[in-house]
Design a protein around this motif. Structure first.
Motif, PDB file in Angstrom:
ATOM      1  N   GLY A   1       0.796  -1.225   0.000  1.00 34.23           N
ATOM      2  CA  GLY A   1       0.000   0.000   0.000  1.00 34.23           C
ATOM      3  C   GLY A   1       0.824   1.269   0.000  1.00 34.23           C
ATOM      4  O   GLY A   1       0.285   2.362  -0.053  1.00 34.23           O
ATOM      5  N   MET A   2       2.168   1.144   0.068  1.00 33.25           N
ATOM      6  CA  MET A   2       3.047   2.308   0.019  1.00 33.25           C
ATOM      7  C   MET A   2       3.727   2.327  -1.343  1.00 33.25           C
ATOM      8  O   MET A   2       4.010   1.285  -1.922  1.00 33.25           O
ATOM      9  CB  MET A   2       4.085   2.251   1.133  1.00 33.25           C
ATOM     10  N   TYR A   3       3.971   3.498  -1.863  1.00 29.18           N
ATOM     11  CA  TYR A   3       4.566   3.636  -3.183  1.00 29.18           C
ATOM     12  C   TYR A   3       6.014   4.099  -3.057  1.00 29.18           C
ATOM     13  O   TYR A   3       6.310   5.025  -2.316  1.00 29.18           O
ATOM     14  CB  TYR A   3       3.763   4.624  -4.030  1.00 29.18           C
ATOM     15  N   PHE A   4       6.899   3.421  -3.811  1.00 25.51           N
ATOM     16  CA  PHE A   4       8.318   3.716  -3.731  1.00 25.51           C
ATOM     17  C   PHE A   4       8.889   3.983  -5.121  1.00 25.51           C
ATOM     18  O   PHE A   4       8.574   3.278  -6.064  1.00 25.51           O
ATOM     19  CB  PHE A   4       9.081   2.537  -3.116  1.00 25.51           C
ATOM     20  N   MET A   5       9.739   4.970  -5.202  1.00 25.31           N
ATOM     21  CA  MET A   5      10.541   5.230  -6.390  1.00 25.31           C
ATOM     22  C   MET A   5      11.990   5.057  -5.953  1.00 25.31           C
ATOM     23  O   MET A   5      12.341   5.353  -4.813  1.00 25.31           O
ATOM     24  CB  MET A   5      10.357   6.658  -6.894  1.00 25.31           C
ATOM     25  N   THR A   6      12.803   4.598  -6.838  1.00 23.53           N
ATOM     26  CA  THR A   6      14.220   4.470  -6.553  1.00 23.53           C
ATOM     27  C   THR A   6      14.985   5.093  -7.703  1.00 23.53           C
ATOM     28  O   THR A   6      14.604   4.953  -8.859  1.00 23.53           O
ATOM     29  CB  THR A   6      14.617   2.984  -6.404  1.00 23.53           C
ATOM     30  N   TYR A   7      16.052   5.771  -7.363  1.00 28.26           N
ATOM     31  CA  TYR A   7      16.916   6.371  -8.365  1.00 28.26           C
ATOM     32  C   TYR A   7      18.292   5.744  -8.267  1.00 28.26           C
ATOM     33  O   TYR A   7      18.857   5.613  -7.178  1.00 28.26           O
ATOM     34  CB  TYR A   7      17.030   7.878  -8.158  1.00 28.26           C
ATOM     35  N   LEU A   8      18.824   5.348  -9.411  1.00 29.47           N
ATOM     36  CA  LEU A   8      20.193   4.879  -9.511  1.00 29.47           C
ATOM     37  C   LEU A   8      21.056   6.112  -9.748  1.00 29.47           C
ATOM     38  O   LEU A   8      20.767   6.913 -10.641  1.00 29.47           O
ATOM     39  CB  LEU A   8      20.313   3.878 -10.669  1.00 29.47           C
ATOM     40  N   ILE A   9      22.084   6.262  -8.941  1.00 28.85           N
ATOM     41  CA  ILE A   9      22.906   7.465  -8.949  1.00 28.85           C
ATOM     42  C   ILE A   9      24.345   7.102  -9.285  1.00 28.85           C
ATOM     43  O   ILE A   9      24.864   6.095  -8.785  1.00 28.85           O
ATOM     44  CB  ILE A   9      22.892   8.154  -7.555  1.00 28.85           C
ATOM     45  N   ALA A  10      24.994   7.924 -10.102  1.00 32.01           N
ATOM     46  CA  ALA A  10      26.429   7.810 -10.361  1.00 32.01           C
ATOM     47  C   ALA A  10      27.065   9.148 -10.026  1.00 32.01           C
ATOM     48  O   ALA A  10      26.642  10.187 -10.530  1.00 32.01           O
ATOM     49  CB  ALA A  10      26.696   7.451 -11.812  1.00 32.01           C
ATOM     50  N   LYS A  11      28.068   9.112  -9.158  1.00 29.32           N
ATOM     51  CA  LYS A  11      28.741  10.331  -8.711  1.00 29.32           C
ATOM     52  C   LYS A  11      30.233  10.149  -8.894  1.00 29.32           C
ATOM     53  O   LYS A  11      30.848   9.269  -8.300  1.00 29.32           O
ATOM     54  CB  LYS A  11      28.413  10.574  -7.230  1.00 29.32           C
ATOM     55  N   LYS A  12      30.824  10.981  -9.755  1.00 23.86           N
ATOM     56  CA  LYS A  12      32.280  10.983  -9.888  1.00 23.86           C
ATOM     57  C   LYS A  12      32.833  11.826  -8.751  1.00 23.86           C
ATOM     58  O   LYS A  12      32.374  12.943  -8.515  1.00 23.86           O
ATOM     59  CB  LYS A  12      32.713  11.525 -11.245  1.00 23.86           C
ATOM     60  N   PHE A  13      33.794  11.291  -8.027  1.00 24.57           N
ATOM     61  CA  PHE A  13      34.255  11.919  -6.794  1.00 24.57           C
ATOM     62  C   PHE A  13      34.749  13.345  -6.975  1.00 24.57           C
ATOM     63  O   PHE A  13      34.561  14.175  -6.093  1.00 24.57           O
ATOM     64  CB  PHE A  13      35.340  11.062  -6.131  1.00 24.57           C
ATOM     65  N   ASP A  14      35.343  13.680  -8.117  1.00 24.01           N
ATOM     66  CA  ASP A  14      35.899  15.023  -8.299  1.00 24.01           C
ATOM     67  C   ASP A  14      34.978  15.969  -9.067  1.00 24.01           C
ATOM     68  O   ASP A  14      35.391  17.038  -9.474  1.00 24.01           O
ATOM     69  CB  ASP A  14      37.273  14.944  -8.976  1.00 24.01           C
ATOM     70  N   GLN A  15      33.715  15.595  -9.262  1.00 25.81           N
ATOM     71  CA  GLN A  15      32.747  16.449  -9.946  1.00 25.81           C
ATOM     72  C   GLN A  15      31.561  16.712  -9.037  1.00 25.81           C
ATOM     73  O   GLN A  15      31.209  15.888  -8.195  1.00 25.81           O
ATOM     74  CB  GLN A  15      32.263  15.788 -11.243  1.00 25.81           C
ATOM     75  N   SER A  16      30.926  17.854  -9.233  1.00 30.63           N
ATOM     76  CA  SER A  16      29.791  18.189  -8.369  1.00 30.63           C
ATOM     77  C   SER A  16      28.481  17.563  -8.846  1.00 30.63           C
ATOM     78  O   SER A  16      27.631  17.223  -8.039  1.00 30.63           O
ATOM     79  CB  SER A  16      29.632  19.715  -8.267  1.00 30.63           C
ATOM     80  N   GLU A  17      28.318  17.393 -10.154  1.00 32.40           N
ATOM     81  CA  GLU A  17      27.055  16.881 -10.690  1.00 32.40           C
ATOM     82  C   GLU A  17      26.980  15.357 -10.612  1.00 32.40           C
ATOM     83  O   GLU A  17      27.976  14.672 -10.780  1.00 32.40           O
ATOM     84  CB  GLU A  17      26.910  17.308 -12.150  1.00 32.40           C
ATOM     85  N   CYS A  18      25.775  14.845 -10.342  1.00 34.10           N
ATOM     86  CA  CYS A  18      25.505  13.405 -10.345  1.00 34.10           C
ATOM     87  C   CYS A  18      24.571  13.068 -11.491  1.00 34.10           C
ATOM     88  O   CYS A  18      23.744  13.884 -11.890  1.00 34.10           O
ATOM     89  CB  CYS A  18      24.801  12.984  -9.064  1.00 34.10           C
ATOM     90  N   LEU A  19      24.683  11.838 -11.974  1.00 34.38           N
ATOM     91  CA  LEU A  19      23.735  11.310 -12.943  1.00 34.38           C
ATOM     92  C   LEU A  19      22.693  10.512 -12.182  1.00 34.38           C
ATOM     93  O   LEU A  19      23.018   9.825 -11.205  1.00 34.38           O
ATOM     94  CB  LEU A  19      24.447  10.397 -13.940  1.00 34.38           C
ATOM     95  N   ALA A  20      21.437  10.566 -12.619  1.00 34.25           N
ATOM     96  CA  ALA A  20      20.360   9.848 -11.944  1.00 34.25           C
ATOM     97  C   ALA A  20      19.373   9.315 -12.968  1.00 34.25           C
ATOM     98  O   ALA A  20      19.065   9.985 -13.957  1.00 34.25           O
ATOM     99  CB  ALA A  20      19.640  10.774 -10.966  1.00 34.25           C
ATOM    100  N   VAL A  21      18.886   8.104 -12.718  1.00 32.96           N
ATOM    101  CA  VAL A  21      17.850   7.511 -13.556  1.00 32.96           C
ATOM    102  C   VAL A  21      16.863   6.809 -12.630  1.00 32.96           C
ATOM    103  O   VAL A  21      17.246   6.163 -11.661  1.00 32.96           O
ATOM    104  CB  VAL A  21      18.440   6.540 -14.611  1.00 32.96           C
ATOM    105  N   ARG A  22      15.579   6.973 -12.903  1.00 34.16           N
ATOM    106  CA  ARG A  22      14.547   6.328 -12.092  1.00 34.16           C
ATOM    107  C   ARG A  22      14.482   4.849 -12.443  1.00 34.16           C
ATOM    108  O   ARG A  22      14.487   4.476 -13.605  1.00 34.16           O
ATOM    109  CB  ARG A  22      13.187   6.969 -12.341  1.00 34.16           C
ATOM    110  N   MET A  23      14.426   4.017 -11.395  1.00 33.11           N
ATOM    111  CA  MET A  23      14.465   2.567 -11.575  1.00 33.11           C
ATOM    112  C   MET A  23      13.395   1.895 -10.732  1.00 33.11           C
ATOM    113  O   MET A  23      12.946   2.442  -9.736  1.00 33.11           O
ATOM    114  CB  MET A  23      15.831   2.018 -11.139  1.00 33.11           C
ATOM    115  N   GLU A  24      13.045   0.683 -11.116  1.00 33.95           N
ATOM    116  CA  GLU A  24      12.145  -0.161 -10.346  1.00 33.95           C
ATOM    117  C   GLU A  24      12.964  -0.809  -9.227  1.00 33.95           C
ATOM    118  O   GLU A  24      13.983  -1.439  -9.489  1.00 33.95           O
ATOM    119  CB  GLU A  24      11.564  -1.235 -11.255  1.00 33.95           C
ATOM    120  N   PRO A  25      12.542  -0.664  -7.960  1.00 31.60           N
ATOM    121  CA  PRO A  25      13.287  -1.325  -6.893  1.00 31.60           C
ATOM    122  C   PRO A  25      13.149  -2.842  -6.990  1.00 31.60           C
ATOM    123  O   PRO A  25      12.172  -3.347  -7.520  1.00 31.60           O
ATOM    124  CB  PRO A  25      12.626  -0.793  -5.613  1.00 31.60           C
TER     125      PRO A  25
END
Length: 86
Positions: free
Chosen positions: A7-31
């Motif tokens: 009965g609860m709804y969940f979204m999950t995001y897969l994240i990639a973070k390069k240690f020396d950069q400020s921006e992250c990449l994100a994609v919505r995924m099925e848990p």
């Protein structure tokens, strides 16, 4: 990709973070098991290249990973993570 669990709804995001950069990449995924396997495989592949792979349920609550570049597809996400290694 919103999963109903007890009965609860969940979204999950897969994240990639390069240690020396400020921006992250994100994609919505099925848990689930497939995502857990992907995180493990990608983590092993990219960690020695300085890229952290993780999942977040709500990216907006994790300020240390902002700003995010939200990607529409997993294939495009993987391509962009590969490009971080260049």
């Amino acid at each position: 990709n919103i999963k109903n669990i007890g009965g609860m709804y969940f979204m999950t995001y897969l994240i990639a973070k390069k240690f020396d950069q400020s921006e992250c990449l994100a994609v919505r995924m099925e848990p689930g098991k497939e995502l857990a396997k992907l995180v493990s495989e990608m983590g092993r592949k990219y960690l020695d290249k300085g890229i952290q792979i993780l999942t977040l349920s709500n990216p907006e609550t994790f300020g240390e990973y902002k700003p995010y570049l939200f990607i529409k597809t997993l294939d495009e996400f993987i391509e962009k993570v590969d490009n971080l290694c260049l």
